[in-house]
Design an enzyme around this catalytic site. Structure first.
Site, PDB file in Angstrom:
ATOM      1  N   TYR A  23       1.203  -1.231  -0.010  1.00 22.19           N
ATOM      2  CA  TYR A  23      -0.329   0.194  -0.167  1.00 22.19           C
ATOM      3  C   TYR A  23       0.880   1.123  -0.186  1.00 22.19           C
ATOM      4  O   TYR A  23       0.914   2.292  -0.701  1.00 22.19           O
ATOM      5  CB  TYR A  23      -0.693  -0.278   1.027  1.00 22.19           C
ATOM      6  CG  TYR A  23      -1.747   0.939   1.655  1.00 22.19           C
ATOM      7  CD1 TYR A  23      -3.299   1.863   0.771  1.00 22.19           C
ATOM      8  CD2 TYR A  23      -1.245   2.139   2.092  1.00 22.19           C
ATOM      9  CE1 TYR A  23      -4.101   2.422   0.381  1.00 22.19           C
ATOM     10  CE2 TYR A  23      -2.239   3.805   2.618  1.00 22.19           C
ATOM     11  CZ  TYR A  23      -2.807   3.652   1.662  1.00 22.19           C
ATOM     12  OH  TYR A  23      -4.210   4.539   1.738  1.00 22.19           O
ATOM     13  N   GLU A  24       1.600   1.515   0.862  1.00 25.46           N
ATOM     14  CA  GLU A  24       2.986   2.424   0.836  1.00 25.46           C
ATOM     15  C   GLU A  24       3.902   2.411   0.389  1.00 25.46           C
ATOM     16  O   GLU A  24       4.543   3.175  -0.415  1.00 25.46           O
ATOM     17  CB  GLU A  24       3.652   2.358   2.303  1.00 25.46           C
ATOM     18  CG  GLU A  24       2.682   2.512   3.431  1.00 25.46           C
ATOM     19  CD  GLU A  24       3.186   2.539   4.838  1.00 25.46           C
ATOM     20  OE1 GLU A  24       4.833   1.882   4.988  1.00 25.46           O
ATOM     21  OE2 GLU A  24       2.968   3.393   5.817  1.00 25.46           O
ATOM     22  N   VAL A  85      -5.134  -2.106   8.131  1.00 25.89           N
ATOM     23  CA  VAL A  85      -6.381  -2.379   8.218  1.00 25.89           C
ATOM     24  C   VAL A  85      -6.614  -2.464   6.490  1.00 25.89           C
ATOM     25  O   VAL A  85      -6.579  -2.183   5.523  1.00 25.89           O
ATOM     26  CB  VAL A  85      -8.297  -1.915   8.296  1.00 25.89           C
ATOM     27  CG1 VAL A  85      -8.472  -2.740   8.230  1.00 25.89           C
ATOM     28  CG2 VAL A  85      -7.556  -1.300  10.034  1.00 25.89           C
ATOM     29  N   GLY A  91     -14.142   1.001   6.991  1.00 26.22           N
ATOM     30  CA  GLY A  91     -15.362   1.964   7.143  1.00 26.22           C
ATOM     31  C   GLY A  91     -16.126   0.889   8.030  1.00 26.22           C
ATOM     32  O   GLY A  91     -16.574   1.219   8.330  1.00 26.22           O
ATOM     33  N   GLY A  93     -14.712   0.861  11.188  1.00 27.41           N
ATOM     34  CA  GLY A  93     -14.285   1.088  12.476  1.00 27.41           C
ATOM     35  C   GLY A  93     -13.199   0.110  13.051  1.00 27.41           C
ATOM     36  O   GLY A  93     -12.890   0.685  13.899  1.00 27.41           O
ATOM     37  N   GLY A  95      -9.473   0.247  12.484  1.00 36.04           N
ATOM     38  CA  GLY A  95      -9.168   1.294  12.206  1.00 36.04           C
ATOM     39  C   GLY A  95      -8.837   1.990  13.910  1.00 36.04           C
ATOM     40  O   GLY A  95      -7.724   2.155  14.418  1.00 36.04           O
ATOM     41  N   ASN A 122      -0.689  10.228   1.905  1.00 38.03           N
ATOM     42  CA  ASN A 122      -2.119   9.356   2.462  1.00 38.03           C
ATOM     43  C   ASN A 122      -2.789   9.884   2.889  1.00 38.03           C
ATOM     44  O   ASN A 122      -3.252   9.737   4.093  1.00 38.03           O
ATOM     45  CB  ASN A 122      -1.349   8.404   3.269  1.00 38.03           C
ATOM     46  CG  ASN A 122      -2.084   7.022   3.825  1.00 38.03           C
ATOM     47  OD1 ASN A 122      -3.263   7.181   3.632  1.00 38.03           O
ATOM     48  ND2 ASN A 122      -1.298   6.157   4.506  1.00 38.03           N
ATOM     49  N   TYR A 129      -6.954  10.556  11.169  1.00 36.96           N
ATOM     50  CA  TYR A 129      -6.246  11.024  11.949  1.00 36.96           C
ATOM     51  C   TYR A 129      -6.839  12.653  12.787  1.00 36.96           C
ATOM     52  O   TYR A 129      -6.993  12.602  14.135  1.00 36.96           O
ATOM     53  CB  TYR A 129      -4.655  10.926  12.178  1.00 36.96           C
ATOM     54  CG  TYR A 129      -4.420   9.389  11.784  1.00 36.96           C
ATOM     55  CD1 TYR A 129      -4.658   7.988  11.990  1.00 36.96           C
ATOM     56  CD2 TYR A 129      -3.183   9.822  10.353  1.00 36.96           C
ATOM     57  CE1 TYR A 129      -4.085   7.225  12.460  1.00 36.96           C
ATOM     58  CE2 TYR A 129      -2.517   8.491  10.667  1.00 36.96           C
ATOM     59  CZ  TYR A 129      -2.857   7.344  10.707  1.00 36.96           C
ATOM     60  OH  TYR A 129      -2.964   5.618  10.689  1.00 36.96           O
TER      61      TYR A 129
END
Length: 156
Positions: A23-24, A85, A91, A93, A95, A122, A129
């Site tokens: 992903y990163e 996740v 979506g 919850g 995280g 990101n 956050y």
């Protein structure tokens, strides 16, 4: 369901770390093995800790963390190394529930802070956050010394 990882979760945790690296956009940099994760989390002197998000008996997310120390506060804090996740379970919850579990660790143990880094591109994570009230530490620049420069400084 959020819970502490167990030795039975090592394969899933390692897989999620590789998913996060993908992903990163840095999968080629990820070289961790299941044995390393098992030792880090469950060896004689654990270096890290992990909570997992589980849905229908499957581990779908993780929060891998370790203790840091604030010389100004005189107490430990949590450094969140990885929060991930799987995309198909976002979506729901997971995280927020993982971060809530870590915040509870801080409160219960008298730790003064929880911190982490996020890639500047990101945007979904940054917005998440921000929604929790987390504050970016823009006045600090993170440095890393690794590879040949680390070896050179270490005299090797």
């Amino acid at each position: 369901m959020i819970r502490r990882a167990t030795p039975d979760d090592v394969t899933a945790v390692t897989g999620l770390i590789y998913d996060l690296a993908e992903y990163e956009k840095a999968r080629h940099e990820c070289t961790v093995t299941e044995e390393q994760i098992a030792t880090a989390l469950f060896g004689d002197t654990p270096a890290a800790f992990c909570h997992v998000a589980e849905e229908s008996g499957k581990v779908v997310g993780l929060a891998l963390w370790f203790l840091n120390f604030s010389t100004w506060d005189g107490v430990h804090g949590i450094y969140l190394e990885d929060l991930f996740v799987q995309p198909e379970f976002r979506g729901a919850g997971h995280g927020k529930s993982l971060l809530t579990a870590l915040a509870r660790e801080c409160v219960d143990r008298g730790y003064s802070r929880m911190s982490w880094a996020v890639l500047k591109w990101n945007t979904p994570s940054i917005e998440f956050y921000d929604s929790l009230g987390a504050q970016p530490q823009d006045e600090w620049t993170t440095y890393r010394l690794s590879g040949a420069p680390l070896a050179a400084l270490g005299g090797r």
